[in-house]
Structure formats: C-alpha cells, structure tokens
Design a protein around this motif. Structure first.
Motif, PDB file in Angstrom:
ATOM      1  N   GLU A 187       0.813  -1.118   0.023  1.00  0.00           N
ATOM      2  CA  GLU A 187       0.027   0.079   0.161  1.00  0.00           C
ATOM      3  C   GLU A 187       0.924   1.240  -0.080  1.00  0.00           C
ATOM      4  O   GLU A 187       0.699   2.122  -0.974  1.00  0.00           O
ATOM      5  N   SER A 188       1.820   1.290   0.691  1.00  0.00           N
ATOM      6  CA  SER A 188       2.725   2.459   0.901  1.00  0.00           C
ATOM      7  C   SER A 188       3.571   2.654  -0.447  1.00  0.00           C
ATOM      8  O   SER A 188       3.671   3.926  -0.887  1.00  0.00           O
ATOM      9  N   ARG A 189       4.251   1.600  -0.903  1.00  0.00           N
ATOM     10  CA  ARG A 189       4.827   1.707  -2.157  1.00  0.00           C
ATOM     11  C   ARG A 189       4.129   1.914  -3.320  1.00  0.00           C
ATOM     12  O   ARG A 189       4.441   2.952  -4.244  1.00  0.00           O
ATOM     13  N   LEU A 190       2.829   1.639  -3.404  1.00  0.00           N
ATOM     14  CA  LEU A 190       1.907   2.159  -4.540  1.00  0.00           C
ATOM     15  C   LEU A 190       1.412   3.519  -4.260  1.00  0.00           C
ATOM     16  O   LEU A 190       1.210   4.241  -5.473  1.00  0.00           O
ATOM     17  N   SER A 191       1.095   3.946  -3.339  1.00  0.00           N
ATOM     18  CA  SER A 191       0.943   5.270  -2.996  1.00  0.00           C
ATOM     19  C   SER A 191       2.027   6.138  -3.665  1.00  0.00           C
ATOM     20  O   SER A 191       1.897   7.176  -3.974  1.00  0.00           O
ATOM     21  N   THR A 192       3.278   5.873  -3.076  1.00  0.00           N
ATOM     22  CA  THR A 192       4.283   6.740  -3.349  1.00  0.00           C
ATOM     23  C   THR A 192       4.473   6.461  -4.996  1.00  0.00           C
ATOM     24  O   THR A 192       4.995   7.708  -5.533  1.00  0.00           O
ATOM     25  N   TYR A 193       4.395   5.252  -5.442  1.00  0.00           N
ATOM     26  CA  TYR A 193       4.580   5.391  -6.852  1.00  0.00           C
ATOM     27  C   TYR A 193       3.450   6.348  -7.526  1.00  0.00           C
ATOM     28  O   TYR A 193       3.921   7.136  -8.536  1.00  0.00           O
ATOM     29  N   ALA A 194       2.257   6.223  -7.177  1.00  0.00           N
ATOM     30  CA  ALA A 194       1.440   7.096  -7.789  1.00  0.00           C
ATOM     31  C   ALA A 194       1.670   8.708  -7.441  1.00  0.00           C
ATOM     32  O   ALA A 194       1.516   9.431  -8.343  1.00  0.00           O
ATOM     33  N   GLU A 195       1.741   8.864  -6.133  1.00  0.00           N
ATOM     34  CA  GLU A 195       2.079  10.289  -6.051  1.00  0.00           C
ATOM     35  C   GLU A 195       3.276  10.902  -6.794  1.00  0.00           C
ATOM     36  O   GLU A 195       3.091  11.933  -7.221  1.00  0.00           O
ATOM     37  N   ASN A 196       4.450  10.269  -7.052  1.00  0.00           N
ATOM     38  CA  ASN A 196       5.391  10.725  -7.859  1.00  0.00           C
ATOM     39  C   ASN A 196       5.050  10.912  -9.119  1.00  0.00           C
ATOM     40  O   ASN A 196       5.779  11.383  -9.743  1.00  0.00           O
ATOM     41  N   ARG A 197       4.075  10.289  -9.780  1.00  0.00           N
ATOM     42  CA  ARG A 197       3.463  10.688 -11.051  1.00  0.00           C
ATOM     43  C   ARG A 197       2.265  11.458 -10.976  1.00  0.00           C
ATOM     44  O   ARG A 197       1.545  11.645 -12.166  1.00  0.00           O
ATOM     45  N   GLY A 198       2.067  12.295 -10.027  1.00  0.00           N
ATOM     46  CA  GLY A 198       1.143  13.143 -10.207  1.00  0.00           C
ATOM     47  C   GLY A 198      -0.398  12.916  -9.484  1.00  0.00           C
ATOM     48  O   GLY A 198      -1.282  13.686 -10.097  1.00  0.00           O
ATOM     49  N   VAL A 199      -0.503  11.653  -9.081  1.00  0.00           N
ATOM     50  CA  VAL A 199      -1.626  11.127  -8.955  1.00  0.00           C
ATOM     51  C   VAL A 199      -2.043  11.519  -7.411  1.00  0.00           C
ATOM     52  O   VAL A 199      -1.206  11.544  -6.441  1.00  0.00           O
ATOM     53  N   THR A 258      -2.520   3.395 -15.788  1.00  0.00           N
ATOM     54  CA  THR A 258      -3.756   3.455 -16.543  1.00  0.00           C
ATOM     55  C   THR A 258      -4.271   5.018 -16.121  1.00  0.00           C
ATOM     56  O   THR A 258      -4.874   5.673 -16.979  1.00  0.00           O
ATOM     57  N   ILE A 259      -4.195   5.353 -14.907  1.00  0.00           N
ATOM     58  CA  ILE A 259      -4.750   6.740 -14.386  1.00  0.00           C
ATOM     59  C   ILE A 259      -4.040   7.853 -14.983  1.00  0.00           C
ATOM     60  O   ILE A 259      -4.534   8.934 -15.292  1.00  0.00           O
ATOM     61  N   THR A 260      -2.604   7.497 -15.000  1.00  0.00           N
ATOM     62  CA  THR A 260      -1.516   8.674 -15.314  1.00  0.00           C
ATOM     63  C   THR A 260      -1.849   8.872 -16.798  1.00  0.00           C
ATOM     64  O   THR A 260      -1.477  10.093 -17.177  1.00  0.00           O
ATOM     65  N   ASN A 261      -2.229   7.840 -17.557  1.00  0.00           N
ATOM     66  CA  ASN A 261      -2.252   8.019 -19.001  1.00  0.00           C
ATOM     67  C   ASN A 261      -3.665   8.353 -19.331  1.00  0.00           C
ATOM     68  O   ASN A 261      -4.113   8.538 -20.611  1.00  0.00           O
ATOM     69  N   ASN A 262      -4.701   8.608 -18.508  1.00  0.00           N
ATOM     70  CA  ASN A 262      -6.076   8.752 -18.943  1.00  0.00           C
ATOM     71  C   ASN A 262      -6.637   7.737 -19.642  1.00  0.00           C
ATOM     72  O   ASN A 262      -7.015   8.119 -20.544  1.00  0.00           O
ATOM     73  N   ARG A 263      -6.514   6.517 -19.530  1.00  0.00           N
ATOM     74  CA  ARG A 263      -6.649   5.438 -20.078  1.00  0.00           C
ATOM     75  C   ARG A 263      -7.959   4.632 -19.494  1.00  0.00           C
ATOM     76  O   ARG A 263      -8.228   3.614 -19.288  1.00  0.00           O
ATOM     77  N   GLY A 264      -9.278   5.489 -19.465  1.00  0.00           N
ATOM     78  CA  GLY A 264     -10.505   4.763 -18.958  1.00  0.00           C
ATOM     79  C   GLY A 264     -10.890   3.625 -19.762  1.00  0.00           C
ATOM     80  O   GLY A 264     -11.415   2.514 -18.935  1.00  0.00           O
ATOM     81  N   ASP A 265     -10.646   3.653 -21.022  1.00  0.00           N
ATOM     82  CA  ASP A 265     -11.293   2.282 -21.754  1.00  0.00           C
ATOM     83  C   ASP A 265     -10.146   1.188 -21.231  1.00  0.00           C
ATOM     84  O   ASP A 265     -10.793  -0.043 -21.098  1.00  0.00           O
ATOM     85  N   TRP A 266      -8.894   1.191 -20.974  1.00  0.00           N
ATOM     86  CA  TRP A 266      -8.147   0.307 -20.451  1.00  0.00           C
ATOM     87  C   TRP A 266      -8.348  -0.051 -19.128  1.00  0.00           C
ATOM     88  O   TRP A 266      -8.480  -1.211 -18.787  1.00  0.00           O
TER      89      TRP A 266
END
Length: 107
Positions: free
Chosen positions: A8-20, A87-95
C-alpha cells in the motif's frame, strides 16, 4: 499484514510521484477499498497481501462501485498495482475498465 502495508505504501508513493492524488479511504461502512487514486480518472483500490483475495463484503463493495460506472478493483502485487496506476496517469479509462473487469472476475 506487513506485506499489505508495504504494498500500500509503495503503490501510494509510486502514484504520488506521477502526480496522482492519493488518499487512504476510511468509512463507517465495512468493506470499502483501502485507497482512492485520482488524476482525471478516479480509482478505488483494495490492496491485499500476495495471494490473498478480497472478502465477499469487499467484492460486493467493488461491484457496487463498478455497477454505477465507477472504477474499483484490487491488487495483491506490485506489477498489477503499477500497471493499474499507470492507466490513471495516462487517462486510459477504456483500458482501466477492461482491467477492472479482468481483476474483478466475480462481476
């Protein structure tokens, strides 16, 4: 639990580092997913220990979110977690919709 907390911590950091935008999701209702990830698309994500599956209550909650057109899923490993966050950072709702259907096999 240590594995789930680390994931959970690692995924959160990964996402935050990508502007999520990432927040721990707490509710008075049982079974809600652990985290909210958003950047144009919003994903409710249940995070499990490796090899563990969501409980029946968690599956029901994920099904309700998906049923109203939202994005909700679960992961138990880094690879799936990083992929679904990308997929969130690339705005790929279809995927994201297809990936949620694949992971949420009970729906």
């Amino acid at each position: 639990m240590a594995g789930e907390s680390n994931l959970e911590s690692r995924l959160s950091t990964y996402a935050e580092n990508r502007g999520v935008y990432v927040r721990k999701f707490t509710s008075h209702n049982a079974g809600v997913p652990d985290r909210i990830f958003t950047r144009e698309l919003t994903l409710f994500l249940e995070i499990k220990d490796l090899g563990k599956k969501p409980s029946a209550l968690q599956q029901d909650e994920i099904s309700v979110i998906c049923g109203v057109g939202g994005y909700a899923s679960w992961v138990d490993n880094y690879q799936d977690g990083f992929q679904i966050i990308d997929t969130i950072t690339n705005n790929r709702g279809d995927w994201l919709r297809r990936e949620c259907k694949r992971l949420n096999y009970w729906i």
